[in-house]
Enzyme design. Structure first.
Site, short mmCIF file in Angstrom:
data_model
loop_
_atom_site.label_atom_id
_atom_site.label_comp_id
_atom_site.label_asym_id
_atom_site.label_seq_id
_atom_site.Cartn_x
_atom_site.Cartn_y
_atom_site.Cartn_z
N GLU A 170 -25.55 -40.03 3.59
CA GLU A 170 -26.72 -40.72 3.15
C GLU A 170 -28.05 -39.86 2.92
OE1 GLU A 170 -27.66 -44.37 5.55
OE2 GLU A 170 -25.67 -45.18 5.14
N GLU A 205 -18.58 -46.72 5.12
CA GLU A 205 -19.21 -47.35 6.35
C GLU A 205 -19.60 -49.00 5.59
OE1 GLU A 205 -23.02 -45.97 7.97
OE2 GLU A 205 -22.22 -43.83 7.96
C1 BG6 Z 1 -25.93 -46.03 8.48
C2 BG6 Z 1 -25.86 -44.44 8.96
O1 BG6 Z 1 -26.98 -46.00 7.42
O2 BG6 Z 1 -26.07 -46.98 9.08
C3 BG6 Z 1 -25.16 -44.68 10.49
O3 BG6 Z 1 -24.92 -43.79 8.11
C4 BG6 Z 1 -25.85 -45.77 11.14
O4 BG6 Z 1 -25.33 -43.29 11.02
C5 BG6 Z 1 -25.52 -47.15 10.58
O5 BG6 Z 1 -25.52 -45.93 12.47
C6 BG6 Z 1 -25.96 -48.24 11.15
O6 BG6 Z 1 -27.44 -48.35 11.11
P1 BG6 Z 1 -27.95 -48.57 12.78
O7 BG6 Z 1 -29.37 -48.30 12.41
O8 BG6 Z 1 -27.45 -50.10 13.07
O9 BG6 Z 1 -27.36 -47.58 13.74
#
Ligand code: BG6
Length: 470
Positions: free
Chosen positions: A165, A370
């Site tokens: 990201e 993700e």
């Molecule tokens: C993504 C990142 O943007 O979102 C992760 O690559 C992150 O590292 C995930 O944990 C979820 O976001 P958050 O803020 O809910 O942890």
């Protein structure tokens, strides 16, 4: 498009799960590991969990055994640069190499494909002190780090992700914490950093192709689709503005090695364009990724800019909540989608659309690295977590992945965030994502025991049947 026949998931589909080093490992200062920016930044109150995190550093064997029981075909994790080079460059820390070698061996023993992110937000702090990504020396340090990883693990790892990201780090720099002193870089500085990261990425991808003939490497971007708020043409322009600036501009550079024209003009107009030196664009272009990795959580809805400060919403934003930008776009609401309790839009169909657009644009295989729902999961008296909302979320998204496959998009795998509970970047352990519960509170470490959630059993069955969903 309606189909009479929905294509099955390919036999070799990489059913996976994701984590990142600083969010899962803990052991932040042991066995020679140096500090990263994550260790040294200020984080929101109540999210102090990074030092121990989910204690994966000490429990990786038990965790990987659980991943195997879940049936994972692939595990996407990141290597902490500071375990390998405590100061970002210079002397190698053999204990760090050994740790990741053990993880990779353990995965290989279970037949789980390792998918390695080289850098997931945790820049070595020594490099940061020397200017971080403002300094071109960081590009060389990243290439050296890449060379080391390919040399040691190139024969055992097939899938590599360069930078997680990059667009979140540039567009929402506070996501990874705020430097002590509280000052975030200016946009001009951020776009110069962005340019340097792109050079680093291009060089590392080229190196991977040279050193690992069987390796495949690609960028991992937080990608999504922007809907226009109405059919007003000006809303369509604004949606296109932001979709390009937030997502495509990064991938156009990674894949084609050129600055997208709209993006470049946006930068020049605001006098925030980077200095491009001779050979930079050739280095960026030399990368030629083998696939694209995308992190997908939400879509956003966009309205015409009014061209003044009122374009920017006063609410708090994050990597998924768009706030508007003066003269570019305004954030709008979408009554056709749901939201998580953290305000992230839930839009499975948006995933299908984003996959279609990305494949049409680049014609490269796509790995979803993700996707998932954060929630304050509760452990019941029977020591389970009834996370039906997670099952619903993943099921709805997987159905859209299957439709995208039927549309002809080459999706090679799905690695939801996260396979096990990790520290959330914004909400610590109050917001969980895993199929496996980690028994700890925000401050109270409890016994850190692993507990399978209801979604664990559901996902296991999905993998076993190669995508049959109840
Ligand atoms: C993504 C990142 O943007 O979102 C992760 O690559 C992150 O590292 C995930 O944990 C979820 O976001 P958050 O803020 O809910 O942890």
């Amino acid at each position: 498009m309606k189909y009479n026949h929905i294509k099955p998931f390919p036999e070799e589909f990489l059913w996976g799960g994701s984590t990142s080093a600083y969010q899962v490992e803990g052991a932040w200062n042991v066995d020679g590991k140096g500090p990263s920016v994550i260790d040294m930044m200020n984080h929101p109150e109540g999210t102090a969990g990074f030092t121990v995190a989910s204690d994966h550093y000490n429990r990786y064997k038990e965790d990987i055994q659980l991943f195997a029981e879940l049936g994972l075909k692939a595990y996407r994790f990141s290597i902490a640069w500071t375990r390998i080079f405590p100061e970002g460059t210079g002397e190698i820390n053999k204990t760090g190499l050994e740790f990741y070698n053990n993880i990779i061996e353990e995965l290989n023993n279970y037949g789980i494909e390792p998918i390695v992110t080289m850098y997931h937000f945790d820049l070595p702090y020594t490099l940061e002190e020397n200017g971080g990504w403002d300094n071109r020396a960081t590009v060389d340090a990243f290439v050296e780090y890449g060379r080391t990883l390919f040399e040691y693990f190139g024969k055992k790892v097939r899938y590599w992700l360069t930078i997680n990201e990059q667009n979140t780090m540039i567009l929402h720099p506070g996501a990874i914490g705020v430097p002590k002193g509280g000052k975030l870089p200016t946009k001009k500085e951020l776009y110069q950093q962005n340019h340097h990261m792109l050079i680093a990425q291009g060089r590392v991808m080229q190196l991977c192709h040279e050193m690992c003939p069987n390796g495949k490497i690609g960028p991992a971007i937080n990608l999504t689709t922007m809907y226009q708020a109405t059919c007003k043409p000006e809303d369509a322009i604004a949606a296109h503005n932001w979709e390009t600036i937030r997502g495509w501009s990064f991938l156009d550079l990674a894949v084609h090695g050129r600055y997208n024209a709209l993006f470049w003009n946006y930068l020049v107009e605001r006098q925030i364009e980077p200095i491009i030196e001779e050979g930079d664009l050739a280095a960026i272009k030399s990368g030629a990724p083998d696939f694209i990795a995308i992190n997908y959580y939400s879509t956003a809805t966009i309205a015409e800019s009014k061209g003044d400060a009122s374009d920017v919403s006063p609410r708090a934003g994050d990597q998924q909540i768009m706030l508007g930008e003066e003269g570019v776009y305004r954030a709008a609401e979408n009554s056709h989608v749901g939201k998580t309790r953290y305000g992230w839009v839930i839009d499975p169909v948006g995933l299908r659309l984003t996959l279609r657009k990305a494949f049409e644009r680049y014609n490269l295989p796509i790995l979803i690295t993700e996707n998932g729902i954060g929630a304050p999961d509760e452990l019941t008296d029977e020591a389970t977590v009834e996370d039906d909302y997670r099952i619903d979320y993943i099921r709805d998204h997987l159905k859209q992945v299957q439709l995208a496959l039927t549309d002809g998009v080459q999706v090679i795998g799905y690695c939801p965030w996260a396979v096990i509970d990790v520290v959330s970047t914004h909400q610590g352990y109050g917001k969980r994502y895993g199929f496996i519960y980690v028994n700890r509170g925000e401050d109270d470490l409890l016994d850190l025991r692993r507990i399978k959630k209801k979604s664990f059993h559901w996902y296991k069955q999905v993998i076993e049947t190669n995508g049959r969903m109840s």
